[in-house]
Design a protein around this motif. Structure first.
Motif, PDB file in Angstrom:
ATOM      1  N   ARG A 181       0.784  -1.269   0.000  1.00  8.38           N
ATOM      2  CA  ARG A 181      -0.028   0.025   0.125  1.00  8.38           C
ATOM      3  C   ARG A 181       0.859   1.189   0.056  1.00  8.38           C
ATOM      4  NH1 ARG A 181      -5.276  -1.606   0.884  1.00  8.38           N
ATOM      5  NH2 ARG A 181      -5.575  -3.162   2.646  1.00  8.38           N
ATOM      6  N   THR A 186      -1.928   4.489  -4.856  1.00  6.40           N
ATOM      7  CA  THR A 186      -2.924   4.848  -5.816  1.00  6.40           C
ATOM      8  C   THR A 186      -4.161   3.815  -5.697  1.00  6.40           C
ATOM      9  OG1 THR A 186      -2.198   4.281  -7.589  1.00  6.40           O
ATOM     10  CG2 THR A 186      -1.916   6.697  -7.177  1.00  6.40           C
ATOM     11  N   ARG A 187      -3.745   2.536  -5.432  1.00  9.28           N
ATOM     12  CA  ARG A 187      -4.474   1.344  -5.714  1.00  9.28           C
ATOM     13  C   ARG A 187      -5.576   1.309  -4.620  1.00  9.28           C
ATOM     14  NH1 ARG A 187      -2.439  -3.411  -8.050  1.00  9.28           N
ATOM     15  NH2 ARG A 187      -4.408  -4.373  -7.387  1.00  9.28           N
ATOM     16  N   ARG A 188      -6.695   0.942  -4.925  1.00  8.67           N
ATOM     17  CA  ARG A 188      -7.678   0.422  -3.923  1.00  8.67           C
ATOM     18  C   ARG A 188      -7.824  -1.154  -3.642  1.00  8.67           C
ATOM     19  NH1 ARG A 188     -13.232   3.102  -5.701  1.00  8.67           N
ATOM     20  NH2 ARG A 188     -13.911   1.827  -3.601  1.00  8.67           N
ATOM     21  N   GLU A 190      -8.816  -4.388  -1.000  1.00  6.18           N
ATOM     22  CA  GLU A 190      -9.431  -4.843   0.115  1.00  6.18           C
ATOM     23  C   GLU A 190      -8.773  -6.031   0.536  1.00  6.18           C
ATOM     24  OE1 GLU A 190     -13.829  -6.360   1.647  1.00  6.18           O
ATOM     25  OE2 GLU A 190     -13.356  -6.147  -0.615  1.00  6.18           O
ATOM     26  N   SER A 225     -10.871  -2.617 -11.266  1.00  2.00           N
ATOM     27  CA  SER A 225     -11.336  -1.414 -10.762  1.00  2.00           C
ATOM     28  C   SER A 225     -11.104  -1.579  -9.013  1.00  2.00           C
ATOM     29  CB  SER A 225     -12.438  -0.671 -10.945  1.00  2.00           C
ATOM     30  OG  SER A 225     -13.369  -1.864 -11.226  1.00  2.00           O
ATOM     31  N   GLU A 226     -11.785  -2.763  -8.751  1.00  2.00           N
ATOM     32  CA  GLU A 226     -11.820  -3.127  -7.214  1.00  2.00           C
ATOM     33  C   GLU A 226     -11.130  -4.152  -6.947  1.00  2.00           C
ATOM     34  OE1 GLU A 226     -13.820  -1.649  -4.690  1.00  2.00           O
ATOM     35  OE2 GLU A 226     -14.596  -0.037  -5.973  1.00  2.00           O
TER      36      GLU A 226
END
Lengths: 320, 147
Positions: A181, A186-188, A190, A225-226
């Motif tokens: 991270r 910039t990465r999202r 979870e 994107s996710e």
């Protein structure tokens, strides 16, 4: 015999029939005793024979034992020779990787250094295309340098001792993701990490394995994107296994057997960069711990990597 | 930069020599670099024997840049000899090598190398390391008093 002679002598003299009868009785008794002696002798002889047989058997047993002992001695000698050979091979391998590490790098440094010198000192004389070519030369050199480093890392993993201790895999995994991270803010992403996952193993090696698996998950989800990455345990045919699941690019199961080979890649470098060493490293580490690693996936549907680690410390010793 | 002190560069690879000299020159620290190409020559220079028997004894290297893999006498042996002689014990030695082997690193420090720099494949990184080390050893570091 002397008794018999005595009897005859008595018969020669003037003895009466009563005496003869008594003498005959005596003679019969004596003959009976002699008979008994004969039986006794035969018994003794058969006993003697039995003892001799036993001695024979013992001798046969003894020579068998001697044969077996000679065989064992030979085997021990062979093993000693094999161990010495293995040690020699290991030494040679070490010398080889030392030489790879040192000698293969030197010409690369020259190529890179003089390309850089051209770029810095002769910029004015090179048009854009000339400069682009030199940048490509330098990029090729970097790539080769990375390959050499990776090869050395792989070879080091099979040398070197392993030190077994309890490892908190959950904590290690969280650290690895946190580092990603920081490097790639910039990465999202979870990250779902089960608590309290642990194993007994070499902390440094297990961190390297987890880091390769999690960094792969991070890399191959780069176009989503996710992103969702999961680390947990699940029941499998082989008993409980750890798993790392991602929703990234996945892979075609037809090539699953190639995943863990050194320098094997299932994606083009422009899509996802890499030298193809990561999973080979994972495989070697898990294997050295006596565990198993395998993967499931589908193109565009993500991948799951499973691995098992022994609960107790049954670690493979591959080094001398 | 001070002019009165020299750098002794012990390097057998002519490419590495040219590139190191270029990096030093680029950062204006190329004056007074003495280059020797194997371990035996390095010992001759340092102990003023052989070809270097007539060397001015007041010319003392501010720092020795020592490659480990050298012909004749290897770098670790040069370091061992330097450290076991009162005349050269305190000379700062920076080990420069392409090797990433841990044994080289630990042996170098065990022999009291002052610093260990792995020559990276990326030359820009190496040039930066050379610049910093020139700056450090020639400008910032207070040299040991020579008797």
């Amino acid at each position: 015999m002397r008794t018999q002679e005595g009897v005859v002598r008595i018969l020669d003299t003037d003895t009466g029939w009563d005496e003869v009868t008594a003498l005959e009785d005596t003679q019969r008794a004596v003959l009976n005793v002699l008979d008994d002696f004969g039986t006794e002798k035969a018994r003794l002889e058969s006993t003697q024979q039995a003892v001799l047989n036993i001695l024979d058997d013992l001798n046969a047993e003894k020579s068998k034992l001697e044969e077996a002992s000679a065989l064992l001695k030979g085997e021990i000698e062979e093993r000693r020779k094999a161990a010495a050979q293995l040690e020699a091979v290991n030494k040679e391998l070490e010398a080889f990787s030392y030489s790879v590490s040192h000698d293969l790098r030197a010409p690369l440094r020259a190529i890179d250094g003089f390309s850089l010198a051209l770029l810095e000192d002769y910029t004015g004389q090179l048009d854009a295309q000339g400069q682009d070519f030199l940048h490509r030369v330098r990029a090729g050199v970097q790539k080769m340098g990375q390959l050499i480093d990776d090869m050395l890392q792989l070879s080091r993993l099979t040398r070197g001792e392993i030190h077994i201790a309890p490892v908190n895999l959950s904590a290690v995994a969280r650290e690895i993701i946190e580092e990603q991270r920081r490097n790639d803010p910039t990465r999202r992403v979870e990250f779902l990490c089960a608590d309290g996952l642990g194993a007994s193993g070499d902390g440094r090696l297990l961190r390297a394995a987890l880091s390769n698996l999690l960094n792969n998950a991070w890399k191959f989800t780069g176009k989503q994107s996710e992103t969702r990455i999961e680390f947990g345990t699940t029941a499998t045919e082989d008993g409980p296994a750890f798993f790392i699941r991602d929703n990234g690019a996945g892979f075609d199961m037809a090539y699953a057997h190639k995943l863990f080979g050194a320098f094997q890649r299932l994606h083009r470098a422009e899509e996802f960069p890499g030298t193809g060493i990561g999973l080979a490293i994972v495989h070697r580490i898990i294997h050295r711990h006596g565990g198993r690693v395998w993967a499931e996936g589908a193109v565009g549907k993500g991948a799951v990597f499973y691995f098992t680690l022994p609960t107790s410390a049954t670690i493979r010793e591959e080094t001398s | 930069m001070k002019d009165d002190r020299v750098i002794l560069l012990v390097e057998d690879n002519p490419d590495d020599e040219a590139l190191t000299l270029r990096a030093l020159k680029k950062h204006n620290i190329a004056n007074g670099v003495v280059v020797v190409r194997d371990g035996a020559q390095a010992l001759d220079y340092l102990f003023r024997t052989g070809a270097w028997a007539g060397r001015d004894p007041t010319e003392r290297p501010a720092v020795v840049l020592l490659d480990l893999r050298l012909p004749k006498v290897d770098g670790l042996e040069v370091l061992r000899r330097l450290r076991s002689d009162d005349r050269t014990r305190v000379i700062p030695v920076v080990v420069l090598t392409s090797s990433k082997e841990e044994s080289d690193l630990s042996q170098s420090y065990a022999l009291h190398a002052n610093s260990y720099i792995r020559k990276p494949v990326d030359f820009a990184q190496f040039a930066e390391a050379v610049r910093q080390l020139g700056l450090y050893w020639l400008v910032l570091n207070e040299p040991p008093p020579y008797s």
